[in-house]
Design a protein around this motif. Structure first.
Motif, short mmCIF file in Angstrom:
data_model
loop_
_atom_site.label_atom_id
_atom_site.label_comp_id
_atom_site.label_asym_id
_atom_site.label_seq_id
_atom_site.Cartn_x
_atom_site.Cartn_y
_atom_site.Cartn_z
N LEU A 237 0.83 -1.21 0.00
CA LEU A 237 0.00 0.00 0.00
C LEU A 237 0.86 1.26 0.00
CD1 LEU A 237 -2.62 -1.00 2.73
CD2 LEU A 237 -2.95 -1.03 0.26
N ARG A 238 2.02 1.12 0.54
CA ARG A 238 2.89 2.27 0.76
C ARG A 238 3.48 2.80 -0.54
NH1 ARG A 238 8.16 1.84 4.67
NH2 ARG A 238 8.87 4.00 4.56
N GLY A 239 3.83 1.91 -1.45
CA GLY A 239 4.43 2.35 -2.71
C GLY A 239 5.89 2.75 -2.51
N ASP A 240 6.47 3.29 -3.57
CA ASP A 240 7.89 3.66 -3.53
C ASP A 240 8.05 5.08 -2.98
OD1 ASP A 240 10.59 3.67 -3.80
OD2 ASP A 240 10.58 4.01 -5.97
N VAL A 241 8.04 5.21 -1.66
CA VAL A 241 8.19 6.52 -1.04
C VAL A 241 9.38 6.53 -0.08
CG1 VAL A 241 5.76 7.17 -1.24
CG2 VAL A 241 6.54 5.88 0.77
N SER A 242 10.28 5.58 -0.24
CA SER A 242 11.40 5.46 0.70
C SER A 242 12.25 6.71 0.75
CB SER A 242 12.27 4.25 0.33
OG SER A 242 12.75 4.35 -1.00
N GLU A 243 12.46 7.36 -0.42
CA GLU A 243 13.31 8.56 -0.42
C GLU A 243 12.61 9.72 0.28
OE1 GLU A 243 10.62 9.77 -3.63
OE2 GLU A 243 11.53 7.86 -3.09
N VAL A 244 11.26 9.74 0.22
CA VAL A 244 10.49 10.78 0.92
C VAL A 244 10.62 10.57 2.43
CG1 VAL A 244 8.24 11.84 1.22
CG2 VAL A 244 8.87 10.92 -1.00
N VAL A 245 10.47 9.32 2.85
CA VAL A 245 10.58 8.99 4.27
C VAL A 245 11.96 9.33 4.80
CG1 VAL A 245 10.56 7.10 5.95
CG2 VAL A 245 8.81 7.20 4.17
N ASN A 246 13.00 8.96 4.06
CA ASN A 246 14.37 9.23 4.49
C ASN A 246 14.63 10.74 4.60
OD1 ASN A 246 15.03 6.52 4.63
ND2 ASN A 246 15.79 6.43 2.52
N ALA A 247 14.09 11.50 3.66
CA ALA A 247 14.25 12.95 3.70
C ALA A 247 13.54 13.53 4.92
CB ALA A 247 13.72 13.59 2.42
N LEU A 248 12.33 13.03 5.19
CA LEU A 248 11.58 13.51 6.34
C LEU A 248 12.29 13.18 7.65
CD1 LEU A 248 9.00 14.84 7.39
CD2 LEU A 248 7.89 12.60 7.31
#
Length: 373
Positions: A237-248
């Protein structure tokens, strides 16, 4: 020439704004621009995409041609060097309607929904938020910090999580906090931080925090934070948002020491959040559904501003609205009843109008709430 009620001295090649005020114009602390292209020339001109790899170089380039110009939110600045007549919209000017100088920070930002950066104006104060006492106490601490960030230093309230049922006042309280202090509030939905290309979201996160830091003291309110911060077990469900999470995570960890910036995240269900993000919040504050006394106060306040007279006891309405959030009481109970009375060409909101609203509410929840007796 007029664009969005802004008057310019001459078409496109001159961008100084005419103002009628005799007050001295303040110096711009920061100006945020969004590349627009050629919206006022013709549709045949291809709009080149602007990508800035060196922010300091762009800032020097921008100051060289726009120093002395007035930056007003919603107005436009036009390039006259590399891309003649290319338009940049002023998304944020702090303070608004201020003069660009050599000391001004100029940022270029491409949020997917740039309206989230517009100045949020509200007259709501913290005491106008009914209930949620624990959250209001925390906001008073945040207010004291934002009034004197240097005094708190490492003991500052920096990351706070608001959670609870939708419509219980999370966003409203954040707006009241900004209004009380007259500080910038950057309210953004987490879904807008997911870009079309790899790296878009991370860049937006860093740009957002850079902007908040330059205009500090300020508040960042990230609504629906679970959209990017779902627990890893919900990866599909999360999708490819790993770079957003790491930035946050990088920004919330305070590596850049964003003194004077408070980040408030909001979610309906904190259990869905990834531990790495959830652990960054120093405090989690639950927003609860209003009790009967709080519902009475809400209904009283709303009825005073309704355009038609209400011939129903507000105490009865408070009793029957058990389980409703503050937003539901206004939107699904009072407003629905009001609109029913208006559609029937009546000047008074009667019991049958509220019975109609409650029946609709029961259908949505698929459970009987009870009727007037």
């Amino acid at each position: 020439m007029k664009i969005n009620n802004i008057t310019y001295d001459s078409p496109l090649n001159e961008t100084k704004i005419q103002t009628n005020s005799n007050d001295p114009i303040k110096e711009s602390k920061v100006v945020v621009l969004q590349p627009i292209g050629y919206p006022f020339i013709c549709n045949l001109v291809e709009t080149p995409k602007i990508e800035v790899f060196d922010k300091e170089l762009f800032e020097l380039y921008a100051k060289e041609q726009w120093e002395g110009f007035t930056a007003k939110e919603g107005s436009f600045l036009f390039d006259q060097k590399l891309l003649p007549d290319y338009a940049f919209k002023v998304i944020k000017a702090h303070p608004d309607e201020s003069k660009i100088t050599k000391n001004t920070s100029i940022l270029l930002i491409e949020f997917q929904e740039t309206e989230e950066l517009k100045k949020i104006e509200t007259n709501v104060k913290i005491n106008d938020v009914i209930g949620q006492e624990q959250a209001k106490i925390k906001c008073k601490i945040i207010m004291k910090y934002l009034q004197d960030p240097d005094h708190f230093k490492d003991w500052a309230p920096r990351n706070v999580l608001f959670y609870g049922t939708p419509g219980t006042g999370k966003t409203m309280l954040a707006k009241s906090l900004s209004n009380e202090l007259k500080v910038p509030l950057y309210l953004i939905k987490a879904t807008t931080l997911i870009g079309d290309h790899v790296g878009d979201g991370a860049r937006q996160i860093h740009d957002l925090f850079e902007l908040a830091s330059k205009t500090s003291p300020s508040v960042i309110f990230i609504d629906e934070i679970d959209a990017i911060g779902l627990d890893r077990k919900y990866q599909s469900l999360r999708g490819d948002v790993s770079e957003v999470v790491n930035a946050l995570l990088t920004e919330m960890d305070g590596i850049q020491q964003n003194y004077g910036v408070v980040t408030i995240g909001a979610t309906n269900n904190p259990a869905l959040l990834d531990y790495a993000i959830r652990s960054r919040f120093e405090e989690e504050i639950e927003f609860k559904l209003p009790n009967e006394k709080e519902r009475e106060e809400m209904i009283q306040n709303h009825i005073k501003s309704m355009p038609l007279e209400v011939k129903v006891s507000w105490k009865k309405l408070a009793y029957l609205s058990k389980g409703m959030s503050g937003r539901d009481i206004k939107e699904k109970l009072l407003k629905t009843a009001l609109h029913k009375a208006i559609s029937d060409d009546r000047s008074i909101v009667e019991r049958k109008d509220f019975e109609y609203a409650l029946k609709n509410q029961d259908k949505e929840k698929n459970e009987p709430k009870g009727m007037f007796v």
